[in-house]
Design an enzyme around this catalytic site. Sequence first.
Site, short mmCIF file in Angstrom:
data_model
loop_
_atom_site.label_atom_id
_atom_site.label_comp_id
_atom_site.label_asym_id
_atom_site.label_seq_id
_atom_site.Cartn_x
_atom_site.Cartn_y
_atom_site.Cartn_z
N TYR A 66 30.60 -2.00 146.17
CA TYR A 66 30.32 -1.16 145.00
C TYR A 66 29.15 -1.64 144.14
CZ TYR A 66 34.84 0.82 146.17
OH TYR A 66 35.87 1.43 146.84
N GLU B 258 35.67 13.16 124.10
CA GLU B 258 34.68 12.22 124.62
C GLU B 258 33.70 11.84 123.53
OE1 GLU B 258 31.10 12.21 128.01
OE2 GLU B 258 32.58 13.82 127.96
N ASP C 208 30.26 9.76 123.45
CA ASP C 208 29.21 9.07 124.20
C ASP C 208 28.41 8.18 123.26
OD1 ASP C 208 29.83 10.45 126.59
OD2 ASP C 208 28.67 12.17 125.91
N TRP D 53 26.26 5.81 124.48
CA TRP D 53 24.98 5.44 125.09
C TRP D 53 24.83 6.17 126.43
CZ3 TRP D 53 20.73 3.14 123.41
CH2 TRP D 53 19.81 2.58 124.31
N GLU D 54 23.90 7.10 126.48
CA GLU D 54 23.48 7.68 127.75
C GLU D 54 21.98 7.49 127.80
OE1 GLU D 54 26.05 11.03 129.44
OE2 GLU D 54 25.67 11.65 127.35
N HIS E 192 31.75 14.80 121.44
CA HIS E 192 32.31 15.99 122.10
C HIS E 192 33.76 16.16 121.66
CE1 HIS E 192 29.09 16.38 125.22
NE2 HIS E 192 29.04 15.07 125.15
N ARG F 281 31.43 28.64 129.56
CA ARG F 281 31.09 27.33 129.00
C ARG F 281 31.60 27.16 127.57
NH1 ARG F 281 27.86 23.09 130.19
NH2 ARG F 281 27.00 21.86 128.49
N ASP G 19 28.55 20.88 125.20
CA ASP G 19 27.24 20.50 124.69
C ASP G 19 27.34 19.25 123.82
OD1 ASP G 19 26.41 22.80 125.92
OD2 ASP G 19 25.75 23.82 124.10
N TRP H 192 18.38 17.13 131.13
CA TRP H 192 18.90 17.27 129.77
C TRP H 192 18.78 15.97 128.98
CZ3 TRP H 192 22.68 13.76 128.86
CH2 TRP H 192 23.32 13.23 129.99
#
Length: 458
Positions: free
Chosen positions: A101, A232, A234, A236-237, A248, A271, A279, A406
């Site tokens: 992995y 959710e 986030d 850090w993306e 989210h 959506r 979004d 995105w």
Amino acid sequence: MKLFLIVSCLFGTIYAQHAGTNTPESAPQISIEKCSSGGSCQQESSLITLDSNWRWTHHVDDYVNCYTGNEWDQQFCPDVATCTAQCALDGVDQATWSGTYGIQVSGSELSLKFVTNGPFSKNVGSRVYLLESETKYKMFSLLNQEFTFDVDSSQLDCGLNGALYFVEMEQDGGLSKYPTNEAGAKFGTGYCDAQCPHDMKWINGEANVQDWVPSDNDENAGFGHFGSCCMEMDLWEANSKSQAYTAHACDVNEPTRCEGQDCGDNDSGDRYNGVCDKDGCDFASYRMGDTSFFGEGSSFKVDSSKPVTVVTQFITDNGSDNGDLVEIRRKYVQNGQVIENSKVNFDGVSDYDSITDDFCTDIKDLFGDVNDHQKKGGLKTMGEALKRGMVLVMSLWDDHEAFMLWLDSNYPEDGSGPGVERGPCPTSSGRPEDVESNQPEATVKFSNIRYGDIDSTY
């Protein structure tokens, strides 16, 4: 009723998602710190576990695959009940973590390699969770708290995403809630997020084989009838080109198996009719008009060619753990200097530098985006999830649906106006076949995880 319960219990002992024994589970240890006001931090020892989707799924008490590539074996998986009864998730031993992995843990550092050619297969990407014990995920309750980590995204080019985020999973991975789940958090079960993913092989302790369709552009993935939804956050993306943090919210307050409209699938035009805000409300410096804030080299305020400390603060209206979430604030630390977040840089919009409900409303109006954030309850709803407790997720992935445009390019590709430019990458970038062949050695490193009182972790 008594007869029904007896029959159900007997059925559960036969019809169950099994925990395999072919490979003994060996969860690596990682150290984190809990901090209090004044900067006093205490070390905690946690464990890392691998998501069930990446694990070997085989026939019970045998070495024969139940799932190969992106398809279920119809011999063992002609239907949900048969597949769930006949198949098991297996463990990950010390050699497999790295050799199969591409995952390494040392002290406080987790390293995720993108492509690993193991002894039996090629592995692409990974997703792992933090455990507090062998059978329970570590639950973080971050309302009126902050969360800090160091990250090195310097090796991630266009099309990759080294992500650190929280989702509202069951602490035991659904072990106690679903009689058919014998694997639990130890084997990385129970994943959910605001995208309500249909690619989960197991949901609620059952094989997601109903209406399973292999992906036409991903040799390792497919899509089942059900999705798996939950809140959710986030933190850090990012890759070396661009970054974002996003809230989210959802109409559900626990992991929820969805079908039909509730999943909010794009293909059905639903959506914004599903239970989660797909979004989200995002603060991405490049998208907010500051193209010189984050990037490679000393000309940027945050130099992505070097490690950086990322601080996220969850501010309440009354400064207590029982207040309502009203702001998600971001700071960076690099070269010994605290760097305040970038500001929105568009005419006619306040120079916001954090996520608030007003920011979300104003920026979505400017961008022409649907304000599903407000519809799903906004920051107050997100704060309720942060108070209940969420599971830490760290992952490295490429995007077979939207090619990560995105995050780091123009999206939609043919769009125009404020909010379309999200990063400097060309719209031709991010195709998985290119990313996987050109960036196989790409690695993201997360380290020095700390959480606690506001301004105590950096």
